[in-house]
Motif scaffolding. Structure first.
Motif, mmCIF file in Angstrom:
data_model
loop_
_atom_site.group_PDB
_atom_site.id
_atom_site.type_symbol
_atom_site.label_atom_id
_atom_site.label_comp_id
_atom_site.label_asym_id
_atom_site.label_seq_id
_atom_site.Cartn_x
_atom_site.Cartn_y
_atom_site.Cartn_z
ATOM 1 N N PHE A 145 0.799 -1.230 0.000
ATOM 2 C CA PHE A 145 0.000 0.000 0.000
ATOM 3 C C PHE A 145 0.832 1.282 0.000
ATOM 4 C CE2 PHE A 145 -2.645 -3.336 1.866
ATOM 5 C CZ PHE A 145 -3.761 -3.250 1.033
ATOM 6 N N SER A 146 2.099 1.153 -0.329
ATOM 7 C CA SER A 146 2.960 2.337 -0.417
ATOM 8 C C SER A 146 3.543 2.431 -1.823
ATOM 9 C CB SER A 146 4.100 2.254 0.606
ATOM 10 O OG SER A 146 3.595 2.147 1.925
ATOM 11 N N SER A 147 3.827 3.642 -2.245
ATOM 12 C CA SER A 147 4.403 3.834 -3.581
ATOM 13 C C SER A 147 5.850 3.365 -3.608
ATOM 14 C CB SER A 147 4.336 5.310 -3.962
ATOM 15 O OG SER A 147 5.215 6.070 -3.130
ATOM 16 N N ALA A 148 6.378 3.178 -4.815
ATOM 17 C CA ALA A 148 7.782 2.771 -4.962
ATOM 18 C C ALA A 148 8.706 3.828 -4.368
ATOM 19 C CB ALA A 148 8.103 2.543 -6.435
ATOM 20 N N LEU A 149 8.302 5.087 -4.495
ATOM 21 C CA LEU A 149 9.114 6.169 -3.934
ATOM 22 C C LEU A 149 9.163 6.070 -2.410
ATOM 23 C CD1 LEU A 149 10.699 8.794 -4.366
ATOM 24 C CD2 LEU A 149 8.518 10.036 -4.261
ATOM 25 N N GLU A 150 8.000 5.807 -1.784
ATOM 26 C CA GLU A 150 7.941 5.685 -0.326
ATOM 27 C C GLU A 150 8.740 4.486 0.165
ATOM 28 O OE1 GLU A 150 3.517 7.573 0.632
ATOM 29 O OE2 GLU A 150 3.676 5.533 -0.145
ATOM 30 N N VAL A 151 8.675 3.393 -0.576
ATOM 31 C CA VAL A 151 9.447 2.197 -0.206
ATOM 32 C C VAL A 151 10.938 2.501 -0.283
ATOM 33 C CG1 VAL A 151 10.041 -0.163 -0.885
ATOM 34 C CG2 VAL A 151 7.644 0.581 -0.898
ATOM 35 N N GLY A 152 11.350 3.180 -1.367
ATOM 36 C CA GLY A 152 12.759 3.529 -1.526
ATOM 37 C C GLY A 152 13.263 4.410 -0.397
ATOM 38 N N ARG A 153 12.460 5.389 -0.022
ATOM 39 C CA ARG A 153 12.852 6.281 1.075
ATOM 40 C C ARG A 153 12.975 5.512 2.391
ATOM 41 N NH1 ARG A 153 8.787 11.376 -0.235
ATOM 42 N NH2 ARG A 153 10.088 12.345 -1.866
ATOM 43 N N ARG A 154 12.124 4.521 2.575
ATOM 44 C CA ARG A 154 12.129 3.759 3.825
ATOM 45 C C ARG A 154 13.447 3.021 4.024
ATOM 46 N NH1 ARG A 154 7.941 1.215 6.811
ATOM 47 N NH2 ARG A 154 8.938 0.166 8.578
ATOM 48 N N VAL A 155 14.041 2.530 2.922
ATOM 49 C CA VAL A 155 15.289 1.751 3.050
ATOM 50 C C VAL A 155 16.473 2.463 2.404
ATOM 51 C CG1 VAL A 155 14.167 -0.489 3.268
ATOM 52 C CG2 VAL A 155 14.660 0.413 0.987
ATOM 53 N N ASN A 156 16.296 3.748 2.101
ATOM 54 C CA ASN A 156 17.388 4.581 1.558
ATOM 55 C C ASN A 156 17.932 4.081 0.223
ATOM 56 O OD1 ASN A 156 17.435 6.413 3.804
ATOM 57 N ND2 ASN A 156 18.458 4.803 4.988
ATOM 58 N N VAL A 157 17.008 3.768 -0.687
ATOM 59 C CA VAL A 157 17.403 3.437 -2.058
ATOM 60 C C VAL A 157 16.531 4.263 -2.993
ATOM 61 C CG1 VAL A 157 18.097 1.090 -1.442
ATOM 62 C CG2 VAL A 157 15.779 1.513 -2.310
ATOM 63 N N SER A 158 16.881 4.270 -4.275
ATOM 64 C CA SER A 158 16.118 5.061 -5.233
ATOM 65 C C SER A 158 14.813 4.363 -5.625
ATOM 66 C CB SER A 158 16.954 5.309 -6.488
ATOM 67 O OG SER A 158 17.164 4.081 -7.168
ATOM 68 N N GLU A 159 13.892 5.142 -6.164
ATOM 69 C CA GLU A 159 12.621 4.589 -6.663
ATOM 70 C C GLU A 159 12.875 3.575 -7.769
ATOM 71 O OE1 GLU A 159 8.381 6.277 -8.537
ATOM 72 O OE2 GLU A 159 10.161 7.558 -8.429
ATOM 73 N N SER A 160 13.837 3.885 -8.637
ATOM 74 C CA SER A 160 14.148 2.975 -9.750
ATOM 75 C C SER A 160 14.675 1.641 -9.247
ATOM 76 C CB SER A 160 15.163 3.622 -10.698
ATOM 77 O OG SER A 160 16.368 3.935 -10.012
ATOM 78 N N THR A 161 15.389 1.642 -8.110
ATOM 79 C CA THR A 161 15.881 0.380 -7.526
ATOM 80 C C THR A 161 14.707 -0.509 -7.112
ATOM 81 O OG1 THR A 161 17.923 1.406 -6.711
ATOM 82 C CG2 THR A 161 17.219 -0.632 -5.631
ATOM 83 N N VAL A 162 13.685 0.112 -6.540
ATOM 84 C CA VAL A 162 12.493 -0.641 -6.125
ATOM 85 C C VAL A 162 11.806 -1.242 -7.343
ATOM 86 C CG1 VAL A 162 10.246 -0.498 -4.980
ATOM 87 C CG2 VAL A 162 12.182 0.841 -4.117
ATOM 88 N N ILE A 163 11.697 -0.433 -8.409
ATOM 89 C CA ILE A 163 11.026 -0.910 -9.638
ATOM 90 C C ILE A 163 11.810 -2.049 -10.270
ATOM 91 C CG2 ILE A 163 10.320 -0.241 -11.960
ATOM 92 C CD1 ILE A 163 9.799 2.594 -10.806
ATOM 93 N N ARG A 164 13.140 -1.905 -10.338
ATOM 94 C CA ARG A 164 13.966 -2.966 -10.928
ATOM 95 C C ARG A 164 13.891 -4.233 -10.083
ATOM 96 N NH1 ARG A 164 17.494 1.409 -12.156
ATOM 97 N NH2 ARG A 164 18.702 1.032 -10.258
ATOM 98 N N TRP A 165 13.739 -4.083 -8.780
ATOM 99 C CA TRP A 165 13.605 -5.250 -7.894
ATOM 100 C C TRP A 165 12.356 -6.052 -8.266
ATOM 101 C CZ3 TRP A 165 9.756 -6.181 -4.079
ATOM 102 C CH2 TRP A 165 10.014 -7.266 -3.242
ATOM 103 N N THR A 166 11.239 -5.379 -8.519
ATOM 104 C CA THR A 166 10.011 -6.096 -8.903
ATOM 105 C C THR A 166 10.170 -6.749 -10.267
ATOM 106 O OG1 THR A 166 9.016 -4.107 -9.870
ATOM 107 C CG2 THR A 166 8.550 -4.544 -7.554
ATOM 108 N N GLN A 167 10.883 -6.074 -11.166
ATOM 109 C CA GLN A 167 11.106 -6.646 -12.495
ATOM 110 C C GLN A 167 11.979 -7.889 -12.425
ATOM 111 O OE1 GLN A 167 12.680 -3.110 -14.363
ATOM 112 N NE2 GLN A 167 10.664 -2.500 -15.182
ATOM 113 N N LYS A 168 12.909 -7.890 -11.488
ATOM 114 C CA LYS A 168 13.777 -9.050 -11.309
ATOM 115 C C LYS A 168 12.987 -10.254 -10.813
ATOM 116 C CE LYS A 168 18.651 -9.259 -10.636
ATOM 117 N NZ LYS A 168 19.811 -8.429 -10.245
ATOM 118 N N LEU A 169 11.841 -9.980 -10.153
ATOM 119 C CA LEU A 169 10.978 -11.062 -9.681
ATOM 120 C C LEU A 169 10.022 -11.560 -10.753
ATOM 121 C CD1 LEU A 169 10.071 -9.681 -6.137
ATOM 122 C CD2 LEU A 169 11.623 -11.571 -6.663
ATOM 123 N N GLY A 170 10.065 -10.901 -11.930
ATOM 124 C CA GLY A 170 9.242 -11.366 -13.047
ATOM 125 C C GLY A 170 8.005 -10.528 -13.327
ATOM 126 N N TYR A 171 7.874 -9.383 -12.650
ATOM 127 C CA TYR A 171 6.725 -8.513 -12.876
ATOM 128 C C TYR A 171 7.095 -7.404 -13.867
ATOM 129 C CZ TYR A 171 5.105 -10.928 -8.719
ATOM 130 O OH TYR A 171 4.756 -11.901 -7.829
#
Length: 280
Positions: free
Chosen positions: A35-61
């Motif tokens: 229920f949080s945006s990729a930007l919010e997730v990135g801020r939570r763990v100190n990574v970029s929004e694009s890192t969060v997006i690439r992480w989901t793509q690596k899982l096959g999404y």
């Protein structure tokens, strides 16, 4: 959800250091990612929004949005299963009445899971376009059928109840024709008279809608549309709570679809109530 957790675990060694942070957060707090945006997730763990997006793509999404939709659905499914299990297991501190009511709540939850909304809309269309509507039932279901047919006749007209024990039964059968619909309540115990009524309706080219407890119901053979609704039984007493919920939904859909006609007929009925001074 366990399947997705296994996928994350299996791919963990191939994650970058930033992606591992996202994976760790998902394992610890999947609801946050749901229920949080990729930007919010990135801020939570100190990574970029694009890192969060690439992480989901690596899982096959395809991207974060698709991943999030899947997680939300999985969480909802888990909560529904958990709620069902809680209702199936009587709580020690609950009264007998509370456990009975929980069983009825569960029957509506099951209806929500199983109902085919497309079929429900077809039923509403058939009711709206029928030349004449006949409602019939096994004798155990007489109260349901009488109530429903009464509402249809009051709001739409051209509706009548078929009761095999009444003298006009055979004249009613003789009038059934193409363009008419027969709505049947076929809950146990099934009667030969009901099956005979449905057989005659089919031979006379009427459309048949059957509300019953199971897709294996003997009435299903004659149905153009079958709406199965499981009954809740306790102490050999059937509870029709879910059936009433389904009928109320049909009535509300009919009200919306035929609003002008239904409203006009109800106004006429209210005028008679007032004229005859029916209510206190």
């Amino acid at each position: 959800m366990q399947e997705i957790l296994r996928k994350v675990s299996g791919a963990y060694k191939d994650f970058s250091s930033g992606q591992k942070k996202v994976g760790d957060l998902f394992v610890q707090e999947p609801i946050f990612l749901a229920f949080s945006s990729a930007l919010e997730v990135g801020r939570r763990v100190n990574v970029s929004e694009s890192t969060v997006i690439r992480w989901t793509q690596k899982l096959g999404y395809k991207g974060y949005a698709e991943f999030q939709q899947v997680i939300q659905r999985k969480l909802a499914e888990e909560r529904l299963v958990q709620a069902e299990q809680e209702m199936l297991e009587p709580e020690a501190d609950q009264s007998f009445l509370e456990n009975l009511l929980d069983a009825d709540i569960l029957s509506i939850v099951k209806l929500k899971q199983s109902i085919d909304e497309e079929k429900l809309l077809q039923v509403v269309d058939m009711i709206s376009s029928a030349k004449h509507i006949y409602v019939t039932s096994n004798f155990f279901d007489f109260g349901l059928a009488h109530w429903f047919s009464g509402w249809l006749d009051m709001t739409l007209g051209h509706t009548e109840m078929i009761v095999s024990s009444e003298g006009r039964y055979y004249s009613q059968l003789a009038k059934i024709e193409e363009g008419d619909i027969v709505i049947a309540f076929a809950f146990p115990r099934y009667t030969r008279a009901l099956i005979d009524t449905l057989s005659t309706a089919k031979k006379r080219n009427a459309q048949v809608i059957v509300l019953t407890d199971s897709s294996d119901s003997p009435a299903g053979e004659y149905a153009n549309i079958l709406l199965p609704v499981a009954l809740n039984s306790n102490l050999n007493i059937d509870s029709y709570t879910a059936v009433h919920a389904l009928l109320t939904s049909i009535m509300r859909f009919v009200y919306v679809k035929e609003h002008a006609k239904v409203k006009g007929n109800l106004i006429k009925v209210e005028a008679v109530y007032k004229e005859k001074d029916i209510f206190l």
